[in-house]
Write a protein that holds these residues in place. Sequence first.
Motif, short mmCIF file in Angstrom:
data_model
loop_
_atom_site.label_atom_id
_atom_site.label_comp_id
_atom_site.label_asym_id
_atom_site.label_seq_id
_atom_site.Cartn_x
_atom_site.Cartn_y
_atom_site.Cartn_z
N PHE B 290 0.81 -1.22 0.00
CA PHE B 290 0.00 0.00 0.00
C PHE B 290 0.85 1.27 0.00
CE2 PHE B 290 -3.04 2.96 2.31
CZ PHE B 290 -3.91 3.10 1.23
N HIS B 291 2.19 1.13 0.12
CA HIS B 291 2.99 2.32 0.41
C HIS B 291 2.91 3.42 -0.66
CE1 HIS B 291 6.52 0.49 -1.84
NE2 HIS B 291 6.62 1.74 -2.20
N CYS B 294 -0.12 5.48 0.46
CA CYS B 294 -0.41 5.62 1.90
C CYS B 294 -0.11 7.02 2.42
CB CYS B 294 0.42 4.60 2.67
SG CYS B 294 0.08 4.63 4.43
N LEU B 296 0.04 7.70 5.63
CA LEU B 296 0.72 7.59 6.91
C LEU B 296 2.22 7.34 6.73
CD1 LEU B 296 0.03 7.51 9.97
CD2 LEU B 296 -0.10 5.03 9.75
N CYS B 303 8.45 1.08 5.23
CA CYS B 303 7.28 0.76 4.42
C CYS B 303 7.66 0.21 3.06
CB CYS B 303 6.41 2.00 4.23
SG CYS B 303 5.76 2.66 5.76
N PHE B 324 2.97 0.98 11.33
CA PHE B 324 2.75 2.15 12.18
C PHE B 324 1.29 2.29 12.60
CE2 PHE B 324 6.27 2.95 9.21
CZ PHE B 324 7.30 2.92 10.13
S1 SF4 Z 1 2.24 3.15 7.06
FE1 SF4 Z 1 1.44 1.13 7.24
S2 SF4 Z 1 0.02 0.95 5.57
FE2 SF4 Z 1 1.23 2.75 5.17
S3 SF4 Z 1 2.82 2.00 3.87
FE3 SF4 Z 1 3.63 1.89 5.93
S4 SF4 Z 1 3.13 -0.15 6.60
FE4 SF4 Z 1 1.93 0.23 4.79
#
Ligand code: SF4
Lengths: 325, 345
Positions: B290-291, B294, B296, B303, B324
């Motif tokens: 998902f990076h 994402c 976050l 990530c 995270f």
């Molecule tokens: S924060 Fe979590 S969901 Fe987002 S890229 Fe990093 S591991 Fe993946």
Amino acid sequence: MVTYIVRRFLYSIPVLFAASVLIFFSVTVAGDPLATLKQNPLASKQTIHNIEKRNHLNDPITTQYAYWLKEAVTNKFGSPLLQPGTKIWDDLKRVIPHTLQLVVLAEVLALLVGISIGVYSAIRQYSIFDYAATTFSFLGFAMPVFWLALMLQILFTNIFIKWHVRIFYTSGLSSQNPGGGIHFWIDRLQHLAIPAMTLMLLSIAQYSRFMRASMLEVVNSDYVRTARAKGLPERKVTLKHALRNALIPVVTVSALNFGALIGGAVITESIFQLDGMGPYFLGALFNQDAYVVMAWLMVTATAVVAFNLIADVLYGYIDPRIRYD
Amino acid sequence: MPEPILSIRDLVVEFATEDGVVHAVDGVTYDVFPGETLGIVGESGSGKSVSQLAILGLIPQPPGRILRGEAEFEGKDLLKMSKKDLRRLRGGQVAMVFQDPMTSLNPVLKIGHQIAEAIQAHQDDVGDKAAKARTIALLELVGVPNPDRRYDQYPHEFSGGMRQRAMIAMAIANDPKLLIADEPTTALDVTIQAQILETLKTAQEESHAATILITHDLGLIAELADRVVVMYAGKVVELTDVQTLFAAPRHPYTVGLMDSLPRLTVDEEWLRPIPGQPPSLISRPPGCAFHPRCFLSQGRTRCRTEEPPLRVIGPDGHLSACHFAEELVGQSSKLIDEPVAGASS
Ligand code: SF4
Ligand SMILES: Nc1ncnc2c1ncn2[C@@H]1O[C@H](COP(=O)(O)OP(=O)(O)O)[C@@H](O)[C@H]1O
Ligand SMILES: [Mg+2]
């Protein structure tokens, strides 16, 4: 369903009428049907005059057509232009069944074999069987009909010479004394077998390819997945849910094939000296008898229309969406 | 806790295509308990359908291949079962409703026959007459008007909504213990969707079946699911009960899904789809798939390099696959402050 059949039947009447117009005018404008006769020193002026008068050849073309159509409908095509003493229908009546026997035998077997090969190829895609079937069908497409016919004739002649067993005859329609009833038909089958094989090869190649493609499309469809999801045995999934849908396109091809073969098995019938539609047509061309040619074309057109009608009815039987629209 | 009725462990499904191997389902694990509705949510192409079809032996093989995994249904592994036993289970104890009712019924067979056939495939002792009577009763139950006349009609004489009702009738025909509904309303007109959901509820009550509801619509999840599996790129990224999911989502993807949900109570400006596209399942992004999308991650190396495992992140076995996830505590989704309709039902 009945109204559907009746409607389809009524549709074919104007189609046949249009075919008759097309046939008559294209044959008539092709030239004076008596041109050769007129150059023949043995043909008297009187003879030619009689023929012209009997067939209204000096009238305007539309009038000629009307007389021809009347003769065709009320008098089964009447007489040949050049042999007023005989009847066209007497010949047609003899050759049509011969051709029908050959074509129906060949095509019904080809449909059975071709559909089976196609279905099996599709459910065993990329298997050895599938590859073999593919190779076979390409051979079938590529092989010239006359060559295959000759090879089969040679093969069965050699078998006869070597082992003195008569499996199939290699020419003609019947033996000298075929006997009656069942003996007659066995003898007829022995005569028709090799010509039928010759015709079948191309048809099997066509049907198996067609069926394979159509089946492959259907076996990955959502409703076949539904059939599996409700727990039906694989045999039922294939033969009931998939096959019935996959047959729909094959019906069209086979109807076209049937119609075309009625007029078109010329090479095969000539090689095997079968007294069918093909040699009859060649004879008419050779004699330059325009009225026999036209009669033959009408019969062929009728066969095409009739097989299309049969296809439409089958279509409606297999596919309810067509029946109701 | 009761025994799960279906228990999927580390399921891996691939498709060999011309462009390469599609990793459609990549190590999926979850349980379904008797009587509950488990929602599976995720964007199109995240492996929701394939994971269900695979355990029932319904993916085409080849190109499909089940690499490993277990799928225990009432203690028996579906993936090791003989074809015959699995066939007996399909449409019997485990039934499916598919996404597109326009293509899922056989166009050349009568509706009634297609349902009766499902009954007779599993109950040898049911004669034609009894099967027909049962079919008509089922059609009535799912809200098909004039069922005895409709019995003899073909799919093209049914509207989309009526066809889906017929599909639902077919699915509950043999009193399944597990009902899998794969996007049962997605292909339908919005005005029909609510009716079909009602029908589905009726069917559930009638059969007392545990249900797996696959959808990409969080609204449906809020309305129908007890527990939720969130899938992204062939993996489970979050798993928890429905209240917790809406009140305290612990995966940025889930948060993104919620923010892209249109809400009447909130200004238009909150409506923001997740940026970017779902990743290719042939060459998935390294680390967390998902990076690239994402909010976050903020470019943190972890990530991009390290794949986040699915781990316990909260009470009652709340699972999340994010390095995270803890950072989402308190930092709520734009919507969490708002009461979420249906989430508490
Ligand atoms: S924060 Fe979590 S969901 Fe987002 S890229 Fe990093 S591991 Fe993946
Ligand atoms: N028969 C197939 N051949 C190749 N790839 C497939 C096949 N079926 C599904 N896939 C791929 O598997 C992935 C997951 O699909 P699916 O489970 O249908 O997604 P969804 O979550 O929308 O239900 C997709 O990338 C899809 O392209
Ligand atoms: Mg899907």
